[in-house]
Design an enzyme around this catalytic site. Structure first.
Site, PDB file in Angstrom:
ATOM      1  N   TYR A  95      38.203  48.607  35.141  1.00 50.36           N
ATOM      2  CA  TYR A  95      38.691  47.663  34.138  1.00 50.36           C
ATOM      3  C   TYR A  95      40.205  47.727  34.040  1.00 50.36           C
ATOM      4  CZ  TYR A  95      33.835  47.187  32.986  1.00 50.36           C
ATOM      5  OH  TYR A  95      32.493  46.939  33.072  1.00 50.36           O
ATOM      6  N   CYS A  96      40.768  46.660  33.503  1.00 56.07           N
ATOM      7  CA  CYS A  96      42.204  46.497  33.318  1.00 56.07           C
ATOM      8  C   CYS A  96      42.778  47.772  32.708  1.00 56.07           C
ATOM      9  CB  CYS A  96      42.461  45.303  32.402  1.00 56.07           C
ATOM     10  SG  CYS A  96      44.191  44.914  32.174  1.00 56.07           S
ATOM     11  N   PRO A  97      43.852  48.294  33.265  1.00 56.50           N
ATOM     12  CA  PRO A  97      44.729  47.730  34.299  1.00 56.50           C
ATOM     13  C   PRO A  97      44.460  48.245  35.711  1.00 56.50           C
ATOM     14  CG  PRO A  97      45.847  49.576  33.300  1.00 56.50           C
ATOM     15  CD  PRO A  97      44.470  49.463  32.628  1.00 56.50           C
ATOM     16  N   GLU A  98      43.387  49.021  35.901  1.00 59.74           N
ATOM     17  CA  GLU A  98      43.163  49.673  37.200  1.00 59.74           C
ATOM     18  C   GLU A  98      43.100  48.720  38.397  1.00 59.74           C
ATOM     19  OE1 GLU A  98      40.840  53.673  37.008  1.00 59.74           O
ATOM     20  OE2 GLU A  98      39.928  52.283  35.574  1.00 59.74           O
ATOM     21  N   ASP A 155      35.703  42.986  36.800  1.00 57.60           N
ATOM     22  CA  ASP A 155      36.389  42.808  35.522  1.00 57.60           C
ATOM     23  C   ASP A 155      36.846  41.349  35.381  1.00 57.60           C
ATOM     24  OD1 ASP A 155      37.911  42.905  33.228  1.00 57.60           O
ATOM     25  OD2 ASP A 155      39.345  44.382  33.981  1.00 57.60           O
TER      26      ASP A 155
END
Length: 80
Positions: free
Chosen positions: A16-19, A43
């Protein structure tokens, strides 16, 4: 993928954000200018984040599609 063979593939499923965008930033640095990178994500925020990433950094978003609860992107690396 419908047209050209990608230079590399990045699987960010389950992240999930920011990965996903952080991983994209690292991975795109590893390929040649003009090379293609296919990104697979789960995501939904990548629908917003990846086009913005490409626009901001001068990469071309060649393809964007949603299939089987996954988001697929093909990015052509722009000039550094």
């Amino acid at each position: 993928m419908s047209h050209e063979k990608e230079s590399a593939r990045l699987d960010t499923k389950g992240l999930y954000c920011p990965e996903p965008v952080m991983m994209l930033h690292t991975k795109i640095g590893e390929i040649e200018e003009g090379g293609l990178l296919e990104v697979v994500a789960t995501d939904p925020s990548t629908k917003r984040d990846i086009p913005k990433f490409c626009n901001f950094l001068g990469h071309e978003l060649v393809e964007q599609r949603e299939e089987d609860s996954c988001y697929y992107y093909v990015i052509r690396k722009g000039a550094s």
